[in-house]
Design a protein around this motif. Structure first.
Motif, PDB file in Angstrom:
ATOM      1  N   THR A   1       0.820  -1.212   0.000  1.00  0.00           N
ATOM      2  CA  THR A   1       0.000   0.000   0.000  1.00  0.00           C
ATOM      3  C   THR A   1       0.853   1.260   0.000  1.00  0.00           C
ATOM      4  N   SER A   2       2.092   1.179   0.459  1.00  0.00           N
ATOM      5  CA  SER A   2       2.956   2.360   0.455  1.00  0.00           C
ATOM      6  C   SER A   2       3.776   2.460  -0.833  1.00  0.00           C
ATOM      7  N   ALA A   3       3.754   1.415  -1.649  1.00  0.00           N
ATOM      8  CA  ALA A   3       4.521   1.435  -2.901  1.00  0.00           C
ATOM      9  C   ALA A   3       3.905   2.438  -3.874  1.00  0.00           C
ATOM     10  N   PRO A   4       4.741   3.174  -4.599  1.00  0.00           N
ATOM     11  CA  PRO A   4       4.194   4.157  -5.546  1.00  0.00           C
ATOM     12  C   PRO A   4       3.545   3.476  -6.748  1.00  0.00           C
ATOM     13  N   LYS A   5       2.575   4.174  -7.335  1.00  0.00           N
ATOM     14  CA  LYS A   5       1.993   3.696  -8.584  1.00  0.00           C
ATOM     15  C   LYS A   5       2.989   4.020  -9.685  1.00  0.00           C
ATOM     16  N   VAL A   6       3.286   3.045 -10.511  1.00  0.00           N
ATOM     17  CA  VAL A   6       4.296   3.211 -11.552  1.00  0.00           C
ATOM     18  C   VAL A   6       3.633   3.183 -12.923  1.00  0.00           C
ATOM     19  N   HIS A   7       3.878   4.230 -13.712  1.00  0.00           N
ATOM     20  CA  HIS A   7       3.435   4.313 -15.100  1.00  0.00           C
ATOM     21  C   HIS A   7       4.651   4.048 -15.979  1.00  0.00           C
ATOM     22  N   THR A   8       4.476   3.256 -17.016  1.00  0.00           N
ATOM     23  CA  THR A   8       5.584   2.929 -17.913  1.00  0.00           C
ATOM     24  C   THR A   8       5.350   3.524 -19.289  1.00  0.00           C
ATOM     25  N   ILE A   9       6.389   4.149 -19.824  1.00  0.00           N
ATOM     26  CA  ILE A   9       6.368   4.682 -21.184  1.00  0.00           C
ATOM     27  C   ILE A   9       7.524   4.052 -21.954  1.00  0.00           C
ATOM     28  N   MET A  10       7.214   3.511 -23.135  1.00  0.00           N
ATOM     29  CA  MET A  10       8.248   2.977 -24.020  1.00  0.00           C
ATOM     30  C   MET A  10       8.655   4.076 -24.988  1.00  0.00           C
ATOM     31  N   VAL A  11       9.954   4.252 -25.180  1.00  0.00           N
ATOM     32  CA  VAL A  11      10.464   5.324 -26.040  1.00  0.00           C
ATOM     33  C   VAL A  11      11.361   4.744 -27.124  1.00  0.00           C
ATOM     34  N   SER A  12      11.573   5.544 -28.175  1.00  0.00           N
ATOM     35  CA  SER A  12      12.419   5.095 -29.271  1.00  0.00           C
ATOM     36  C   SER A  12      13.883   5.459 -29.055  1.00  0.00           C
ATOM     37  N   ASP A  13      14.187   6.449 -28.228  1.00  0.00           N
ATOM     38  CA  ASP A  13      15.570   6.852 -27.967  1.00  0.00           C
ATOM     39  C   ASP A  13      15.686   7.286 -26.513  1.00  0.00           C
ATOM     40  N   MET A  14      16.474   6.553 -25.738  1.00  0.00           N
ATOM     41  CA  MET A  14      16.579   6.824 -24.298  1.00  0.00           C
ATOM     42  C   MET A  14      17.247   8.163 -24.004  1.00  0.00           C
ATOM     43  N   GLU A  15      18.252   8.547 -24.754  1.00  0.00           N
ATOM     44  CA  GLU A  15      18.940   9.813 -24.485  1.00  0.00           C
ATOM     45  C   GLU A  15      18.030  11.011 -24.758  1.00  0.00           C
ATOM     46  N   ILE A  16      17.293  10.959 -25.857  1.00  0.00           N
ATOM     47  CA  ILE A  16      16.346  12.036 -26.162  1.00  0.00           C
ATOM     48  C   ILE A  16      15.239  12.060 -25.104  1.00  0.00           C
ATOM     49  N   ALA A  17      14.813  10.891 -24.661  1.00  0.00           N
ATOM     50  CA  ALA A  17      13.799  10.830 -23.601  1.00  0.00           C
ATOM     51  C   ALA A  17      14.329  11.443 -22.308  1.00  0.00           C
ATOM     52  N   ARG A  18      15.580  11.149 -21.957  1.00  0.00           N
ATOM     53  CA  ARG A  18      16.167  11.730 -20.748  1.00  0.00           C
ATOM     54  C   ARG A  18      16.197  13.247 -20.859  1.00  0.00           C
ATOM     55  N   GLN A  19      16.622  13.760 -22.007  1.00  0.00           N
ATOM     56  CA  GLN A  19      16.652  15.211 -22.205  1.00  0.00           C
ATOM     57  C   GLN A  19      15.249  15.810 -22.096  1.00  0.00           C
ATOM     58  N   PHE A  20      14.260  15.098 -22.613  1.00  0.00           N
ATOM     59  CA  PHE A  20      12.880  15.594 -22.595  1.00  0.00           C
ATOM     60  C   PHE A  20      12.313  15.620 -21.178  1.00  0.00           C
ATOM     61  N   TYR A  21      12.403  14.479 -20.459  1.00  0.00           N
ATOM     62  CA  TYR A  21      11.764  14.388 -19.144  1.00  0.00           C
ATOM     63  C   TYR A  21      12.540  15.155 -18.062  1.00  0.00           C
ATOM     64  N   GLU A  22      13.859  15.090 -18.113  1.00  0.00           N
ATOM     65  CA  GLU A  22      14.646  15.810 -17.111  1.00  0.00           C
ATOM     66  C   GLU A  22      14.808  17.281 -17.465  1.00  0.00           C
ATOM     67  N   GLY A  23      15.072  17.557 -18.749  1.00  0.00           N
ATOM     68  CA  GLY A  23      15.344  18.929 -19.154  1.00  0.00           C
ATOM     69  C   GLY A  23      14.097  19.758 -19.357  1.00  0.00           C
ATOM     70  N   LEU A  24      13.269  19.357 -20.317  1.00  0.00           N
ATOM     71  CA  LEU A  24      12.090  20.152 -20.659  1.00  0.00           C
ATOM     72  C   LEU A  24      10.975  20.064 -19.619  1.00  0.00           C
ATOM     73  N   LEU A  25      10.653  18.864 -19.186  1.00  0.00           N
ATOM     74  CA  LEU A  25       9.567  18.713 -18.220  1.00  0.00           C
ATOM     75  C   LEU A  25      10.027  18.893 -16.780  1.00  0.00           C
ATOM     76  N   ASP A  26      11.343  18.908 -16.566  1.00  0.00           N
ATOM     77  CA  ASP A  26      11.918  19.134 -15.238  1.00  0.00           C
ATOM     78  C   ASP A  26      11.383  18.161 -14.188  1.00  0.00           C
ATOM     79  N   LEU A  27      11.268  16.888 -14.585  1.00  0.00           N
ATOM     80  CA  LEU A  27      10.821  15.866 -13.634  1.00  0.00           C
ATOM     81  C   LEU A  27      11.995  15.433 -12.774  1.00  0.00           C
TER      82      LEU A  27
END
Length: 190
Positions: free
Chosen positions: A43-69
């Motif tokens: 019950t304390s475990a977080p809910k996890v959403h999974t997204i499949m991407v075509s390029d991990m480096e571009i995804a990292r730049q998008f989620y960390e850089g642009l979306l600031d997650l």
């Protein structure tokens, strides 16, 4: 008189204490404690959403850089069962599954655990590779969970990024990153 008092006290506790301290009683108490601990853990475990991407480096730049997650830690329930969820046999060590075994960096983007981000207080985003490139070689981020994509879309709108909603059901929208690459965010309907 002390002797009578101790025997009376011993007789009072003998029946319930003996049954609690029997092998069967101890097993029941251990099972109840285990069930309680598992309930608290799950019950304390977080809910996890999974997204499949075509390029991990571009995804990292998008989620960390642009979306600031913010980067999140891998939840324990994923850490211990990850090989089974991928269908990988338990005999293969994930250390040997990286694409470039000789290269070691601070963050291996080809690691089997992918990228982890905190979406909300008890919601995490798990980014893994596996999506194909879209039309005109555009980046694709594919998800089976509409709630996840709605949270990402809300983050895109709050950050003021250029985007275009192509379809509401299933949810599909385009976002431009800082490099002017088009990223397609697509919900896969079951």
């Amino acid at each position: 008189m002390v002797l009578v008092h101790s025997t009376t006290l011993g007789a009072f506790f003998s029946l319930p204490l003996d049954s609690l301290l029997s092998t069967q009683g101890i097993m029941v108490m251990l099972l109840a404690a285990y069930a309680g601990a598992m309930w608290m853990f799950l019950t304390s475990a977080p809910k996890v959403h999974t997204i499949m991407v075509s390029d991990m480096e571009i995804a990292r730049q998008f989620y960390e850089g642009l979306l600031d997650l913010p980067v999140a830690d891998i939840p324990l329930h994923y850490y211990y069962n990850y090989e089974q969820s991928l269908g990988v046999t338990a005999g293969i060590d994930p250390l040997y599954m990286s694409a470039s075994p000789g290269v070691s960096s601070g963050r291996n983007l080809n690691a089997p655990d992918g990228l982890w981000y905190q979406l909300k207080k008890n919601n995490q985003l798990h980014v893994i590779s596996g999506a194909n490139l879209g039309k005109k070689n555009q980046q694709r981020h594919v998800c089976f969970d509409r709630d996840c994509l709605e949270q990402v879309l809300m983050r895109v709108e709050v950050r003021g990024l250029k985007h275009k909603i192509r379809n509401q059901k299933p949810l599909n929208f385009l976002v431009k990153d800082l490099e002017e690459r088009v990223i397609e965010m697509a919900e896969v309907s079951n």
